[in-house]
Design an enzyme around this catalytic site. Structure first.
Site, PDB file in Angstrom:
ATOM      1  N   GLU A  35       0.875  -1.163   0.000  1.00 63.55           N
ATOM      2  CA  GLU A  35       0.000   0.000   0.000  1.00 63.55           C
ATOM      3  C   GLU A  35       0.918   1.222   0.000  1.00 63.55           C
ATOM      4  OE1 GLU A  35      -2.658   0.244   3.343  1.00 63.55           O
ATOM      5  OE2 GLU A  35      -3.479   2.153   2.629  1.00 63.55           O
ATOM      6  N   ARG A 260       4.876 -12.568   9.809  1.00 65.05           N
ATOM      7  CA  ARG A 260       5.567 -11.342   9.435  1.00 65.05           C
ATOM      8  C   ARG A 260       6.869 -11.233  10.217  1.00 65.05           C
ATOM      9  NH1 ARG A 260       1.950  -7.453   8.936  1.00 65.05           N
ATOM     10  NH2 ARG A 260       3.275  -5.679   9.274  1.00 65.05           N
ATOM     11  N   LYS A 270       4.263   0.799   9.249  1.00 63.20           N
ATOM     12  CA  LYS A 270       4.387   2.082   8.555  1.00 63.20           C
ATOM     13  C   LYS A 270       3.754   3.212   9.352  1.00 63.20           C
ATOM     14  CE  LYS A 270       3.037   0.101   4.789  1.00 63.20           C
ATOM     15  NZ  LYS A 270       2.370  -0.082   3.510  1.00 63.20           N
TER      16      LYS A 270
HETATM   17  P1  ATP Z   1       2.620  -2.083   7.875  1.00 62.17           P
HETATM   18  O1  ATP Z   1       2.080  -2.758   9.079  1.00 62.17           O
HETATM   19  O2  ATP Z   1       4.062  -1.779   7.970  1.00 62.17           O
HETATM   20  O3  ATP Z   1       1.824  -0.903   7.451  1.00 62.17           O
HETATM   21  P2  ATP Z   1       1.340  -3.568   5.839  1.00 62.17           P
HETATM   22  O4  ATP Z   1       1.191  -5.032   5.874  1.00 62.17           O
HETATM   23  O5  ATP Z   1       0.129  -2.760   6.070  1.00 62.17           O
HETATM   24  O6  ATP Z   1       2.543  -3.187   6.760  1.00 62.17           O
HETATM   25  P3  ATP Z   1       1.561  -3.367   3.036  1.00 62.17           P
HETATM   26  O7  ATP Z   1       2.057  -2.253   2.210  1.00 62.17           O
HETATM   27  O8  ATP Z   1       0.119  -3.683   2.978  1.00 62.17           O
HETATM   28  O9  ATP Z   1       1.995  -3.087   4.508  1.00 62.17           O
HETATM   29  O10 ATP Z   1       2.428  -4.661   2.780  1.00 62.17           O
HETATM   30  C1  ATP Z   1       2.786  -5.138   1.511  1.00 62.17           C
HETATM   31  C2  ATP Z   1       3.182  -6.573   1.651  1.00 62.17           C
HETATM   32  O11 ATP Z   1       4.277  -6.692   2.537  1.00 62.17           O
HETATM   33  C3  ATP Z   1       2.054  -7.406   2.218  1.00 62.17           C
HETATM   34  O12 ATP Z   1       1.956  -8.585   1.460  1.00 62.17           O
HETATM   35  C4  ATP Z   1       2.483  -7.667   3.621  1.00 62.17           C
HETATM   36  O13 ATP Z   1       1.995  -8.901   4.034  1.00 62.17           O
HETATM   37  C5  ATP Z   1       4.002  -7.644   3.529  1.00 62.17           C
HETATM   38  N1  ATP Z   1       4.579  -7.227   4.798  1.00 62.17           N
HETATM   39  C6  ATP Z   1       4.369  -6.072   5.465  1.00 62.17           C
HETATM   40  N2  ATP Z   1       5.024  -6.043   6.630  1.00 62.17           N
HETATM   41  C7  ATP Z   1       5.703  -7.214   6.708  1.00 62.17           C
HETATM   42  C8  ATP Z   1       6.577  -7.799   7.671  1.00 62.17           C
HETATM   43  N3  ATP Z   1       6.881  -7.174   8.805  1.00 62.17           N
HETATM   44  N4  ATP Z   1       7.076  -9.026   7.405  1.00 62.17           N
HETATM   45  C9  ATP Z   1       6.784  -9.661   6.262  1.00 62.17           C
HETATM   46  N5  ATP Z   1       5.964  -9.175   5.319  1.00 62.17           N
HETATM   47  C10 ATP Z   1       5.430  -7.966   5.527  1.00 62.17           C
HETATM   48 MG    MG Z   2      -1.593  -3.053   4.654  1.00 52.04          MG
END
Ligand code: ATP
Ligand code: MG
Length: 563
Positions: A35, A260, A270
């Protein structure tokens, strides 16, 4: 096949099995779906390495898809940075760059299709009311009073939502599933909401936006993703994705969840990282203390070390916290092999060699990398006045202190043995101004022909020849192993107040003048350093310490016992 080289994991086993059963006609197609609401962090790197790595090893494809369904939090700056970071990590999406917003028309049509099937309805409850009627895990929810609207009325209202007739929050489109479902997510979840905000790509075309859960599974389906790899928190959403795709009669990818990455002494969310940037706790998304890829790059990490780290930690089905030491070890062991050594004195103390001729200078031969002799040697100037590290001298040395002290002989690396003869102090303050030493001309190169030994070997620079530089030493951003644990409930209360130390008067051997920004060195005994690309200017050299020479725990433990 390349994949033989990679350690297997449960995801690769699932794919192997699917290939054996010819489940997707032999295709392997993954995606990385960020995102664009922040910069990528090391957790994302794990997901990138996993998705792009699988595509590479199985000769499949991996898409980069921006999940840009929320107009209020997303910005072009983030899109650009994400593209840059994925490329920097060494992956290529070819011509498969997609945006969920590219599919807004299709998604809208899918929503109408559900309405026409009697599987979605427009609900006038506000968000609070809706959640208060959802029930709990133990109690069923209550049906919305708007649940039984006719298809005709729902279509009309949904089209008017699209036309902008209603205020934000006034109405939502909800799936009509089961308010008593044991899966909370299935209790008539919202599919579309009104957001009167301009979108970074579609501008003001839309004032209704699909919810993540609705958009995500349909995007995967449109792109014919075979294995939709996501983190564990989406396990519960899988039933909803299945329901949506089944009701719409669409192609089904297989969703696979993994744990994760959580890294000790930092946060990987983020939202929290944005809070640090906005609150001025760090200097930006690329602050070298940040766990973002931009921060790690600025600090001096290489993409190879980050990929190595991601391979090493593997993938698991349960959440845990990985020690940041593993990340540090990855860059340390790479740079041990590749980084040229130089001598740099971070806290200079003046040494005068009283029996060394005034005006004389000579060049001594130093090894560039004892781990790789093919990196050759260099010449380092030596003269009467030198600098050594301030803490390499003690007037009253404690037991086991083998460095310089009154009357003691030590080796200057690649140079001579010197003996401390006198300590010159400021008369007023008592501060040590300089040390007078004598050298033994017979020990040139660092060995005594008579075989006598010294216990300490110090690095040094020639005062007249040395180059001035600024050095930035970084420590962990948070004091606690898990910064989320805090009495105040605010992770920021665990910020490490000493995470950055700037030393602005370091002296480095003169060969460093030729270094290009972006070069990496081992400063002997001090760690691995990166010549900053952004703040360094013509005459000003700024070195970021990437990592110390040894596991930094010893220091951390002393200052803040491990928690
Ligand atoms: P955040 O909690 O940092 O906002 P998010 O999951 O909302 O992370 P996205 O931009 O939606 O962030 O993530 C893109 C991809 O990266 C998704 O497939 C998510 O599962 C993966 N991802 C995000 N954070 C992690 C992490 N800490 N470890 C492994 N994969 C991750
Ligand atoms: Mg997300």
């Amino acid at each position: 096949m390349d994949k033989e080289k990679k350690p297997s994991n449960f995801i690769r086993e699932i794919i192997d099995n699917d290939l054996m059963l010819n489940k997707y006609a032999g295709r392997v197609h993954t995606r990385f779906p960020p995102e664009p609401n922040g910069y990528l962090h090391i957790g994302h790197a794990k997901s990138i390495c996993l998705n792009f790595g699988i595509a590479r090893d199985y000769k499949g494809l991996c898409n980069l898809r921006f999940d840009d369904t929320n107009p209020t939090k997303e910005e072009m700056e983030y899109v650009k940075s994400i593209e840059e970071d994925v490329k920097w990590l060494g992956f290529d999406w070819g011509n498969r760059l997609y945006f969920a917003s590219d599919y807004f028309d299709t998604l809208y049509n899918c929503a109408e299709a559900l309405i026409k099937k009697g599987k979605a309805y427009v609900c006038d409850l506000d968000q609070d009311k809706m959640s208060s009627m959802r029930g709990t895990v133990n109690e069923p929810g209550q049906d919305s009073p708007y649940r039984d609207r006719s298809v005709v009325e729902n279509l009309d209202l949904f089209r008017r939502m699209k036309a902008g007739e209603f205020e934000e929050g006034a109405r939502t489109l909800r799936a009509k599933i089961d308010m008593a479902s044991p899966h909370m997510i299935m209790r008539d979840p919202p599919l579309y909401r009104i957001r009167k905000a301009s979108h970074h790509r579609t501008g003001s075309k839309w004032c209704i936006y699909p919810m993540y859960d609705f958009a995500h599974c349909i995007c995967d389906s449109i792109e014919k993703i075979t294995h939709s790899i996501c983190t564990l928190e989406f396990e519960n959403n899988r039933v909803l994705y299945d329901w949506i795709l089944n009701e719409l009669g669409l192609y089904h990818p297989q969703q696979i969840e993994f744990a994760r990455l959580n890294l000790s002494h930092t946060v990987l969310s983020k939202r929290k990282l944005l809070e640090l940037v906005d609150g001025g706790y760090v200097e930006g998304w690329d602050d070298p203390r940040m766990p973002t890829l931009a921060g790690l790059r600025r600090r001096g990490y290489t993409p190879e070390a980050i990929r190595e780290f991601c391979d090493e930690i593997g993938v698991a089905k349960f959440n845990s916290i990985i020690d940041v030491v593993l990340l540090e070890n990855a860059i340390r062991s790479e740079l041990n092999k590749t980084a040229a050594r130089v001598m740099a004195v971070l806290h200079p103390l003046r040494i005068v060699i009283t029996n060394y001729p005034e005006g004389k200078e000579e060049e001594l031969v130093a090894v560039n990398n004892p781990e790789d002799m093919s990196m050759g040697t260099r010449r380092v100037p030596f003269s009467k006045v030198l600098y050594i590290e301030r803490d390499d001298f003690r007037e009253a040395p404690p037991a086991k202190f083998h460095r310089l002290s009154p009357g003691r002989e030590v080796r200057l690396r690649y140079a001579y043995f010197i003996t401390c003869e006198d300590v010159i102090k400021d008369k007023e303050t008592g501060e040590i101004k300089e040390i007078h030493c004598t050298y033994d001309p017979e020990t040139k190169g660092g060995d005594a022909p008579d075989g006598r030994k010294v216990k300490g070997t110090l690095h040094w620079v020639s005062a007249r020849h040395a180059v001035r530089a600024e050095v930035r030493l970084y420590d962990h951003l948070f004091i606690k192993r898990n910064p989320e644990e805090s009495d105040s409930g605010d992770f920021k209360s665990n910020l490490n107040p000493a995470s950055l130390e700037i030393i602005d008067d370091c002296r480095i051997e003169p060969g460093i003048m030729d270094a290009n920004p972006g070069s990496r060195y081992q400063f002997e005994r001090k760690g691995y350093f990166f010549l900053d690309k952004i703040d360094s200017a013509d005459e000003k050299r700024i070195f970021n310490r990437i990592v110390g020479l040894r596991d930094a725990w010893t220091k951390i433990e002393k200052n803040h016992p491990r928690q």
